[in-house]
Design an enzyme around this catalytic site. Structure first.
Site, PDB file in Angstrom:
ATOM      1  N   GLY A  35      21.307  30.925 -16.901  1.00  0.00           N
ATOM      2  CA  GLY A  35      22.258  30.109 -16.167  1.00  0.00           C
ATOM      3  C   GLY A  35      21.623  28.814 -15.712  1.00  0.00           C
ATOM      4  O   GLY A  35      20.401  28.748 -15.529  1.00  0.00           O
ATOM      5  N   GLN A  50      20.740  21.469 -10.403  1.00  0.00           N
ATOM      6  CA  GLN A  50      19.359  21.703 -10.855  1.00  0.00           C
ATOM      7  C   GLN A  50      18.847  20.588 -11.761  1.00  0.00           C
ATOM      8  O   GLN A  50      17.645  20.464 -11.977  1.00  0.00           O
ATOM      9  CB  GLN A  50      19.261  23.042 -11.592  1.00  0.00           C
ATOM     10  CG  GLN A  50      19.471  24.245 -10.687  1.00  0.00           C
ATOM     11  CD  GLN A  50      19.346  25.545 -11.461  1.00  0.00           C
ATOM     12  OE1 GLN A  50      20.303  26.012 -12.064  1.00  0.00           O
ATOM     13  NE2 GLN A  50      18.152  26.116 -11.460  1.00  0.00           N
ATOM     14  N   CYS A 106      14.469  31.891 -10.653  1.00  0.00           N
ATOM     15  CA  CYS A 106      15.270  30.682 -10.774  1.00  0.00           C
ATOM     16  C   CYS A 106      14.431  29.610 -11.456  1.00  0.00           C
ATOM     17  O   CYS A 106      13.246  29.480 -11.161  1.00  0.00           O
ATOM     18  CB  CYS A 106      15.702  30.218  -9.383  1.00  0.00           C
ATOM     19  SG  CYS A 106      16.645  28.695  -9.380  1.00  0.00           S
ATOM     20  N   LEU A 107      15.055  28.852 -12.349  1.00  0.00           N
ATOM     21  CA  LEU A 107      14.324  27.790 -13.051  1.00  0.00           C
ATOM     22  C   LEU A 107      13.848  26.717 -12.066  1.00  0.00           C
ATOM     23  O   LEU A 107      12.937  25.964 -12.377  1.00  0.00           O
ATOM     24  CB  LEU A 107      15.207  27.152 -14.129  1.00  0.00           C
ATOM     25  CG  LEU A 107      15.647  28.082 -15.273  1.00  0.00           C
ATOM     26  CD1 LEU A 107      16.608  27.368 -16.208  1.00  0.00           C
ATOM     27  CD2 LEU A 107      14.444  28.617 -16.044  1.00  0.00           C
ATOM     28  N   HIS A 163      24.516  33.748  -8.235  1.00  0.00           N
ATOM     29  CA  HIS A 163      23.295  32.941  -8.118  1.00  0.00           C
ATOM     30  C   HIS A 163      23.587  31.469  -8.455  1.00  0.00           C
ATOM     31  O   HIS A 163      23.215  30.566  -7.704  1.00  0.00           O
ATOM     32  CB  HIS A 163      22.225  33.513  -9.068  1.00  0.00           C
ATOM     33  CG  HIS A 163      20.955  32.712  -9.126  1.00  0.00           C
ATOM     34  ND1 HIS A 163      19.740  33.205  -8.724  1.00  0.00           N
ATOM     35  CD2 HIS A 163      20.719  31.444  -9.563  1.00  0.00           C
ATOM     36  CE1 HIS A 163      18.812  32.268  -8.887  1.00  0.00           C
ATOM     37  NE2 HIS A 163      19.386  31.189  -9.406  1.00  0.00           N
ATOM     38  N   GLU A 164      24.288  31.255  -9.575  1.00  0.00           N
ATOM     39  CA  GLU A 164      24.567  29.873 -10.006  1.00  0.00           C
ATOM     40  C   GLU A 164      25.545  29.177  -9.059  1.00  0.00           C
ATOM     41  O   GLU A 164      25.366  27.997  -8.748  1.00  0.00           O
ATOM     42  CB  GLU A 164      25.108  29.852 -11.437  1.00  0.00           C
ATOM     43  CG  GLU A 164      24.139  30.370 -12.500  1.00  0.00           C
ATOM     44  CD  GLU A 164      22.768  29.720 -12.453  1.00  0.00           C
ATOM     45  OE1 GLU A 164      22.669  28.527 -12.105  1.00  0.00           O
ATOM     46  OE2 GLU A 164      21.778  30.417 -12.749  1.00  0.00           O
ATOM     47  N   HIS A 221      24.046  27.582  -6.048  1.00  0.00           N
ATOM     48  CA  HIS A 221      23.424  26.259  -6.248  1.00  0.00           C
ATOM     49  C   HIS A 221      24.400  25.135  -5.882  1.00  0.00           C
ATOM     50  O   HIS A 221      23.982  24.078  -5.404  1.00  0.00           O
ATOM     51  CB  HIS A 221      23.004  26.071  -7.709  1.00  0.00           C
ATOM     52  CG  HIS A 221      21.681  26.693  -8.056  1.00  0.00           C
ATOM     53  ND1 HIS A 221      20.492  26.283  -7.490  1.00  0.00           N
ATOM     54  CD2 HIS A 221      21.343  27.679  -8.933  1.00  0.00           C
ATOM     55  CE1 HIS A 221      19.488  26.999  -7.994  1.00  0.00           C
ATOM     56  NE2 HIS A 221      19.983  27.864  -8.869  1.00  0.00           N
TER      57      HIS A 221
END
Ligand code: ZN
Length: 173
Positions: A45, A50, A94-95, A136-137, A140
């Site tokens: 994702g 991000q 997470c990235l 999670h996404e 953000h």
């Protein structure tokens, strides 16, 4: 084009993103670049904040979990969680959060409304891993990270570790 992914503690990750009013060529190009960035990372994702875009846009592809060659890109614009039930606890990373993962509690099942890339409103239910990724996404988009949802002790440990990582990065230029 692969876009640079912002890393915590970058303040831009903390902004509350604004709704997308029109799906134009700029949005379509951003989706293309974000997809390339997500698959390259690789991740399941990626949310627009991000990559420094404060708009309510999320890309998800969980098909890779079944088969590493399988792809099923899903684009969610202005997503809303209409209902949530149950609980699941699972490991998240997470990235945008370097070298760290931790167990996070999420709803087991959610009902979502969003706009797709064609501008259509879609409503669907998601559960288990897919529901976790979406929660999670979507976080953000409100400037939230999974590390906000872990125990204070784990968070303190991560901050300590991050200090070392950042010091090392600085030293290596
Ligand atoms: Zn993330």
């Amino acid at each position: 084009m692969i876009l640079p992914i912002l890393k915590y503690p970058d303040k831009r990750l903390r902004r509350v993103s604004r709704p997308v009013n029109e799906i134009d060529d700029r949005i379509r190009k951003l989706v293309e670049d974000m997809a390339e960035t997500m698959y390259d990372a690789p991740g399941v994702g990626l949310a627009a904040p991000q990559v420094g875009e404060d708009i309510r846009l999320v890309l998800v592809d969980v098909a890779v979990r079944e088969d590493e060659n399988k792809r099923d890109l899903q684009v969610f614009i202005n997503p809303e969680i209409l209902a949530a039930e149950g609980e699941q606890v699972g490991e998240e990373g997470c990235l945008s959060v370097r070298d760290f993962s931790a167990p996070v509690s999420r709803a087991m099942k959610i009902k979502v409304r969003a706009t797709n890339l064609e501008g259509e409103t879609v409503e669907f239910e998601a559960e288990e891993f897919f529901a976790r990724v979406l929660q999670h996404e979507f976080d953000h988009l409100d400037g939230k990270l999974f590390i906000d949802r872990i125990s204070p002790l784990r968070r303190a440990m991560y901050k300590k570790k991050l200090k070392k990582i950042l010091a090392r990065e600085k030293k290596n230029g």
